[in-house]
Design a protein around this motif. Structure first.
Motif, PDB file in Angstrom:
ATOM      1  N   PRO A 107       0.825  -1.216   0.000  1.00 54.62           N
ATOM      2  CA  PRO A 107       0.000   0.000   0.000  1.00 54.62           C
ATOM      3  C   PRO A 107       0.849   1.252   0.000  1.00 54.62           C
ATOM      4  O   PRO A 107       1.920   1.289   0.608  1.00 54.62           O
ATOM      5  N   ALA A 108       0.377   2.285  -0.669  1.00 55.38           N
ATOM      6  CA  ALA A 108       1.055   3.566  -0.674  1.00 55.38           C
ATOM      7  C   ALA A 108       0.667   4.345   0.570  1.00 55.38           C
ATOM      8  O   ALA A 108      -0.265   3.961   1.278  1.00 55.38           O
ATOM      9  N   PRO A 109       1.355   5.454   0.869  1.00 55.11           N
ATOM     10  CA  PRO A 109       0.885   6.328   1.956  1.00 55.11           C
ATOM     11  C   PRO A 109      -0.580   6.690   1.726  1.00 55.11           C
ATOM     12  O   PRO A 109      -0.976   7.077   0.627  1.00 55.11           O
ATOM     13  N   PHE A 110      -1.400   6.506   2.757  1.00 54.78           N
ATOM     14  CA  PHE A 110      -2.858   6.554   2.582  1.00 54.78           C
ATOM     15  C   PHE A 110      -3.377   7.980   2.535  1.00 54.78           C
ATOM     16  O   PHE A 110      -3.071   8.809   3.401  1.00 54.78           O
ATOM     17  N   LEU A 111      -4.187   8.239   1.516  1.00 60.23           N
ATOM     18  CA  LEU A 111      -4.942   9.476   1.401  1.00 60.23           C
ATOM     19  C   LEU A 111      -6.374   9.103   1.043  1.00 60.23           C
ATOM     20  O   LEU A 111      -6.590   8.272   0.147  1.00 60.23           O
TER      21      LEU A 111
END
Length: 829
Positions: free
Chosen positions: A439-443
């Protein structure tokens, strides 16, 4: 509208989780309590029944109706069961009077226990037994007249005068009444019918009355044309009617539909699945995580709140690319209740011309760069929900008792209570990862979320001493709710995965006299997209996928089903002709499967004349024009039928059993409702066996190969557990292999009993003598595992179960291979 015959997902964590879900989902569940004083187990039935029906069920589960042996035992039963009874009027116990016995006399002679134990303790109420009205040969505790709840009364096998209630439920034309099965009330009235007819002459209202737990005890029920009784809530609807049931309008217990995702950039807010009705399961949640990217949609719920008992959640797709198709989420799987319906045309295909007649998995997004769970190309659709039927025998896939009219043989259904539909799985999210991997940094604005699943259809159970009559437009609806489309980027291009549809519910109509469809207009698919059936238990369509195609879509605030020709289906189904569909749609949700329809009458005969039949149809009509799917357990010729089991009380079942796996359920019960838990039929749960032989060998040349073991299988020991295949043909080649589960796949005139993928152990020769059955294959599995730390099943752990089988050549040259029996073995530390 498709049922997969092979694994939808590779060997991933989600696949293992869904396999565990399937094992845990039990439609047969009863709540068991163990008496610490005698070690026996007790459970009460979930629906009213007759004494004989309850005893048949108790024997099916390996026990009998309860035996009461002492005052102390009676006090314990009273504290935990008899005095707690609020919904029904009494408990059946195992007491019965043997009219053929030497001690028989009325009213007190010949009484004994169904278990065969001697009658050493009695607890008759004052004046009991009295054989009032005759044929009171069966024992119950408590009763409607008050007094001690543990005192015994004699009674008749079926309904007594106290069955049902004294007042009526009346739904007028144009009136909509919503009844909550948790703690709702219904307005009661007194109905006067015109002499000799079902026409209502007058109605005198009496005000509302609470009906706790969804149990409606009344005299008559009338829903006028244009009237609607909507049923919601977590419990089944059980209607106990002393008189008649007239369905001129609609009784609706269909699952709610998912409207799909109607917001943008809110992946930190889970998308709830739609609720079921009358016990139906809720759909799985879309985008369930709130502080990180969700790797998959949530699994749907099974009936009565059974966690993970519905369709599986679709996998999240992710990509470093901007292209929407490269990250689209996969669809959620449909719920499942009853058997899928084969098409009348084609070879081996399931019905595609009608929505919701077979359960289907969620549709992959094969264009996804990666799946969030697998890390492999493509996002995988959620699995079909687990079936409530576990023993592999389609002849007992029902609730109640099926009778063979010619022989009198009785088959007890696998369900011990009326069931309901399950929710569809949530759709997978779409995740854009600018660089790196998921997962990427969550936004919250970074992903597009999948839709919540459709709700399951409800459980509707009518027990009527009088007739059940359908008017021209009368209906009982327990359809599954539709899935919804995932979040979009350009209004109708869904990038979040579509959710699965809920499965249809369970309708059980029991009458002591007859069922009458003669006034009902037959269904007609050509003029009515929904057919217009009297009883409709189809599943709901899965949610739309890419470009708003392939499933249910949002229209004016509601979710609507697309036409069957435009419904998503797997490649290989035709795009034209009678059984046509659209084909694969990236990210669409799977359709929910059909529910179950059961009709119980004294003779179970279908016809037009009440002189010869008790399931009455208009002239020239057939039962499939009134019920979808067609009723189970019923033959039109009346050779087999479902027997009505109309009783006033619930029953208390007793089992004398161990609980070797300490899971709070009696072993005898677990093996009865799921025979696969005792593969070697030794009366011991396989979970408590270190090794279990199952599945017959398929040798045809006189050598019945036997696979066994010596020592203890271990997750850590470097030696000491040998798999030994003996009685093999001498001087031949062979090999032992193992897998992670059981199978039953045709193979060389026999069965491959280990599911793929499989791990082969070192090949070898059998030794022995040519022409004799003295060959042998032998492998120390512990030593082999220690030398192969990355083998199938790794990392190995205590309690893990593996399944092995041996392959060998029966004749010289390139003859067809043969297989031994299979062996399940469980690892110690």
């Amino acid at each position: 509208m498709f049922r997969s015959h092979c694994s939808i997902l590779p060997a991933l964590p989600i696949a293992a989780a869904l396999a565990a879900v399937a094992t845990q989902a039990r439609a047969q569940s009863l709540d068991w309590l163990r008496n610490p004083a005698n070690g026996r187990w007790y459970a009460e039935t979930a629906a009213p029944t007759s004494w004989s029906g309850a005893e048949a069920l108790a024997q099916f589960l390996g026990g009998h109706l309860t035996t009461v042996r002492s005052q102390a035992e009676s006090d314990w039963l009273d504290q935990n069961f008899f005095s707690q009874l609020t919904l029904f009027r009494h408990h059946w116990i195992g007491l019965r009077q043997d009219r053929q016995g030497p001690a028989y006399s009325e009213p007190a002679g010949g009484w004994g226990w169904a278990s065969g134990e001697p009658l050493v303790f009695t607890n008759w109420a004052p004046g009991q037994p009295d054989n009032a009205g005759g044929r009171q040969d069966f024992g119950r505790s408590g009763g409607a007249t008050g007094g001690s709840t543990q005192a015994w009364h004699d009674d008749t096998n079926f309904a007594r005068p106290g069955f049902g209630g004294d007042l009526d439920v009346y739904v007028a034309a144009g009136q909509v009444i919503v009844f909550d099965t948790a703690s709702g009330s219904l307005p009661l009235s007194t109905i006067q019918f015109a002499p000799g007819s079902n026409d209502v002459q007058s109605v005198t209202p009496h005000g509302p009355q609470a009906m706790p737990g969804g149990v409606v005890q009344i005299d008559d029920l009338v829903i006028e044309p244009g009237g609607v009784l909507q049923v919601v809530g977590p419990n089944a609807l059980i209607v106990m009617a002393r008189g008649r049931v007239i369905l001129g309008g609609k009784l609706d217990a269909s699952g709610f539909s998912s409207v799909g995702v109607v917001t943008l950039n809110t992946t930190n807010i889970p998308e709830p699945g739609a609720a079921g009705r009358a016990g139906g399961g809720r759909g799985g949640t879309g985008s369930p995580l709130t502080t990180g990217s969700s790797p998959a949609g949530g699994n749907g719920f099974g009936p009565f709140g059974l966690a993970d008992g519905g369709g599986g959640g679709g996998e999240t797709g992710w990509s470093n690319l901007v292209v929407e198709g490269s990250r689209r989420g996969a669809g959620g799987g449909g719920g499942r209740t009853g058997a899928d319906v084969l098409a009348q045309v084609g070879t081996g295909q399931f019905e595609q011309r009608r929505i919701g007649l077979d359960a289907e998995p969620g549709f992959d997004n094969s264009l996804a760069t990666f799946g969030a769970l697998s890390g492999q190309p493509g996002a995988k659709g959620g699995a079909i929900g687990p079936s409530p039927f576990r023993d592999g025998n389609p002849n007992n896939d029902f609730y109640g008792r099926r009778v063979d009219a010619a022989s009198g043989a009785v088959i007890v259904g696998e369900l011990v209570r009326p069931w309901a539909g399950s929710g569809g799985g949530g759709g997978g999210d779409a995740s854009r990862v600018a660089s790196g991997s998921f997962p990427a940094p969550f936004l919250p604005t970074g992903d597009e979320k999948g839709a919540g699943g459709g709700g399951g259809g409800g459980s509707v159970h009518f027990l009527a001493q009088g007739p059940i009559v359908f008017g021209a437009s009368g209906q009982v609806l327990v359809r599954g709710g539709t899935g919804g489309g995932g979040e979009n980027t350009i209004f109708l291009n869904h990038v979040g995965g579509g959710s699965g549809g809920g499965s249809g519910g369970h309708v059980v109509l029991q009458s002591s006299t007859h069922l009458d469809f003669r006034a009902r207009v037959p269904a007609n698919w050509s003029t009515n997209f929904d057919g217009g059936f009297a009883i409709d238990a189809r599943g709901g369509q899965g949610g739309a996928g890419a470009d708003n195609l392939g499933g249910a879509f949002l229209a004016v605030g509601a979710s609507l089903e697309t036409l069957p020709l435009q419904d998503a289906c797997p490649v290989g189904y035709p795009s034209s002709g009678a059984n046509a569909c659209r084909g694969h749609i990236q990210g669409a949700g799977g359709d929910g499967g059909p529910g179950i329809v059961q009709l119980h009458t004294p003779r179970g005969r279908v016809g037009t004349s009440p002189l010869t039949a008790d399931i009455l149809l208009p002239l020239g009509a057939t039962i499939d024009q009134f019920c979808v799917p067609v009723p189970t357990g019923l033959s039109v010729a009346g050779t087999t039928y479902l027997q009505p089991d109309i009783g006033e009380g619930v029953a208390l079942i007793e089992l004398d059993s161990d609980d070797c796996d300490s899971n709070g359920l009696p072993d005898t019960y677990e093996m009865a409702v799921e025979p696969g838990r005792d593969l070697d039929h030794d009366g011991l749960l396989d979970a408590c066996d270190n090794s279990v032989a199952y599945c017959a060998p398929n040798s045809t040349g006189g050598c019945a190969a036997v696979l066994g073991s010596t020592g203890v299988a271990s997750a850590s020991s470097a030696a000491g557990f040998e798999l030994v295949a003996s009685q093999l043909p001498g001087r031949r080649s062979g090999q032992i292999f193992y897998g992670l589960g059981t199978a039953s796949t045709p193979f060389s005139n026999g069965k491959l009993c280990v599911t793929a993928p499989i791990q082969r152990l070192p090949p070898g020769g059998t030794g022995g003598t040519t022409g004799a059955c003295d060959g042998e294959l032998r492998t120390d599995w512990n030593a082999w595992r220690a030398a192969h730390p990355s083998a199938l099943g790794a990392p190995f752990a205590a309690g893990q179960a593996l399944h092995a089988q041996a392959w060998f050549r029966e004749f010289a040259g390139f003859s067809q291979p043969r297989l031994s029996n299979a062996l399940r073995f469980q690892l110690a530390p």
